[in-house]
Design an enzyme around this catalytic site. Sequence first.
Site, mmCIF file in Angstrom:
data_model
loop_
_atom_site.group_PDB
_atom_site.id
_atom_site.type_symbol
_atom_site.label_atom_id
_atom_site.label_comp_id
_atom_site.label_asym_id
_atom_site.label_seq_id
_atom_site.Cartn_x
_atom_site.Cartn_y
_atom_site.Cartn_z
ATOM 1 N N GLY A 174 55.996 -48.783 6.420
ATOM 2 C CA GLY A 174 55.990 -50.208 6.732
ATOM 3 C C GLY A 174 57.402 -50.766 6.788
ATOM 4 N N ASP B 168 46.607 -42.096 -0.681
ATOM 5 C CA ASP B 168 45.702 -43.156 -0.249
ATOM 6 C C ASP B 168 45.247 -43.963 -1.463
ATOM 7 O OD1 ASP B 168 43.735 -44.771 0.773
ATOM 8 O OD2 ASP B 168 42.595 -43.167 1.729
ATOM 9 N N TYR C 41 47.252 -54.076 3.836
ATOM 10 C CA TYR C 41 46.636 -54.407 5.119
ATOM 11 C C TYR C 41 47.215 -55.766 5.506
ATOM 12 C CZ TYR C 41 43.021 -55.118 8.687
ATOM 13 O OH TYR C 41 42.354 -55.322 9.881
ATOM 14 N N LYS D 230 44.910 -60.377 -0.953
ATOM 15 C CA LYS D 230 46.188 -60.181 -1.633
ATOM 16 C C LYS D 230 46.178 -60.849 -3.018
ATOM 17 C CE LYS D 230 49.571 -58.558 -0.361
ATOM 18 N NZ LYS D 230 50.117 -57.183 -0.579
ATOM 19 N N TYR E 208 43.104 -62.385 4.503
ATOM 20 C CA TYR E 208 44.337 -61.713 4.097
ATOM 21 C C TYR E 208 44.852 -62.278 2.782
ATOM 22 C CZ TYR E 208 49.292 -60.468 4.000
ATOM 23 O OH TYR E 208 50.527 -60.033 3.608
#
Length: 299
Positions: free
Chosen positions: A14, A41, A66, A134, A130
């Site tokens: 990322g 993972d 994500y 989070k 989202y």
Amino acid sequence: MVTKKKVLVIGKNGQLGSEIGHQAQSFLDLNFTFTSSAELDLTDSAQMVNYFSSNRYDVVINCAAYTNVEGAEASEEEARLVNAIGVKNLAELCFLNKIFLIHISTDYVFDGSTGYPINEDVTPNPLGVYGRTKLEGEQFIIVSGCDHLIFRISWLYSQFGDNFVKTIANLSASKKELKVVYDQVGTPTSSIDFSRFLLKIIEDGNYLKFQGIYHYANQGVCSWYDFAYQIVQILQHDCRVVPVLSDEYPSKVKRPNYVVLNKRKLCKHFRVEISHWNDSLRHFLTNHKGLICNNQISI
């Protein structure tokens, strides 16, 4: 002989994970391991248990998430699996193995209704999937009892991955006009500045002195329009940036209109000075202008 701190960085591909990998060569007192989701993972609890039973670390930096804000609305289960359940798995293992966890969160945990810079004590109220997932991840870390730092950041950009700076730089090189919203206000975060900050507090041990949630972004305030205008000006592209209202771009996601993170607590505790967003942006574009203009940085 001084033993180097062993640091695991999860999410190496990322924006932030890639930048930490780039900056790691300057921090010789730290021993780094970098993993991608293919290698570790977070959502596979059996794999996680096996990995941490075989590998020992002092610090874990979790950059995995994500982050597709639009996509999360249609894939809530997938977003929650990565942003919440995966973080829960990681936090519990950090507690069991006495590993310090540094977790990266987001300004999207807020609804943007305050109208003033938000400190860490303001009650979150995410507007979409989202932000909700989070926030769940943050809560799982706190409940786990592991030693931790949670950093909420905003408007991250870097030379890696997809981000607003690279998008505007590329589009303004070929278009005569760009329309950008001016009724959403926040502050950009330079991944260079933030990654150097993270690695420095690990290297000097300051991460052990303070725990909890902190806000980090560059100093100053701007709209997306202001941000885009400065990108075009610095690059000297012949492109007009036009301010528009966000309702001209219908979206499945309701985004917060005003989220400016208050960094006073972080600056006081860690004794750090954070650069103004315009200075960091200029530094970034000056050092990467050749790549952008040659279209070597893709979006």
